[in-house]
Design a protein around this motif. Structure first.
Motif, short mmCIF file in Angstrom:
data_model
loop_
_atom_site.label_atom_id
_atom_site.label_comp_id
_atom_site.label_asym_id
_atom_site.label_seq_id
_atom_site.Cartn_x
_atom_site.Cartn_y
_atom_site.Cartn_z
N CYS A 107 0.84 -1.20 0.00
CA CYS A 107 0.00 0.00 0.00
C CYS A 107 0.88 1.25 0.00
O CYS A 107 1.80 1.35 0.80
CB CYS A 107 -0.91 -0.01 1.23
N SER A 109 -0.14 4.21 0.71
CA SER A 109 -0.57 5.13 1.77
C SER A 109 0.03 4.78 3.13
O SER A 109 0.56 5.64 3.81
CB SER A 109 -2.09 5.13 1.89
N CYS A 110 -0.08 3.49 3.51
CA CYS A 110 0.37 3.11 4.86
C CYS A 110 1.52 2.10 4.87
O CYS A 110 2.05 1.80 5.92
CB CYS A 110 -0.81 2.58 5.67
N CYS A 121 -6.52 -1.57 0.26
CA CYS A 121 -5.69 -1.92 1.42
C CYS A 121 -6.60 -2.32 2.57
O CYS A 121 -7.54 -1.59 2.90
CB CYS A 121 -4.83 -0.72 1.81
N CYS A 124 -5.86 0.48 5.66
CA CYS A 124 -6.30 1.88 5.63
C CYS A 124 -7.40 2.14 4.60
O CYS A 124 -7.97 3.23 4.57
CB CYS A 124 -5.12 2.81 5.38
ZN LIG Z 1 -2.87 1.07 3.42
#
Ligand SMILES: [Zn+2]
Length: 137
Positions: A107, A109-110, A121, A124
């Motif tokens: 992912c 983002s995280c 994901c 998140c």
């Molecule tokens: Zn994520």
């Protein structure tokens, strides 16, 4: 406490065993094979669901190969047969594990590693197909 020291070291024997290189090979196999149960149990207790960590397969492989070497040395057919083919599923499980890990999507983002072919994901909720979309543009 004499009984304890006698138990550990007596008559030139450590734990009552007359040690040789092959005894070390066999016992190393036993230790690897035995340790895997505790690692699996620990992982299961920690996550509160039945899991088999990758260390379990590595310890199984190492332990069974060491015990196979020992049994070949001892020329015990029962013992040899017990470890002759067990390495096949251990290696296969390791191959599948590492292939799966390689196919996982990270992912953006995280940073969580998500199962292959995931759209979002699980940690998140970010879209995982974004990275592929921007690359194809
Ligand atoms: Zn994520």
């Amino acid at each position: 406490m004499d009984w304890l020291t006698d138990l550990i070291w007596y008559d030139g024997k450590f734990f009552g065993i007359e040690w040789s290189v092959w005894k070390v090979v066999g016992w190393a196999g036993n230790v690897a094979f035995f340790t895997r149960f505790f690692i699996q149990w620990y992982a299961t207790e920690k996550l509160k669901r039945v899991v088999i960590p990758v260390a379990f397969w590595w310890l199984s492989l190492v332990g069974s190969l060491l015990l196979l070497c020992y049994s070949l040395r001892k020329q015990d057919s029962v013992f040899i047969f017990a470890y002759l083919f067990t390495w096949i599923p251990y290696i296969r499980n390791l191959v599948i594990h590492y292939r799966h890990n390689k196919a996982c999507i990270q992912c953006y983002s995280c940073g969580t590693s998500c199962p292959p072919r995931s759209n979002f994901c699980f940690e998140c909720g970010a879209s995982l197909s974004q990275a592929e979309d921007t690359m194809s543009e």
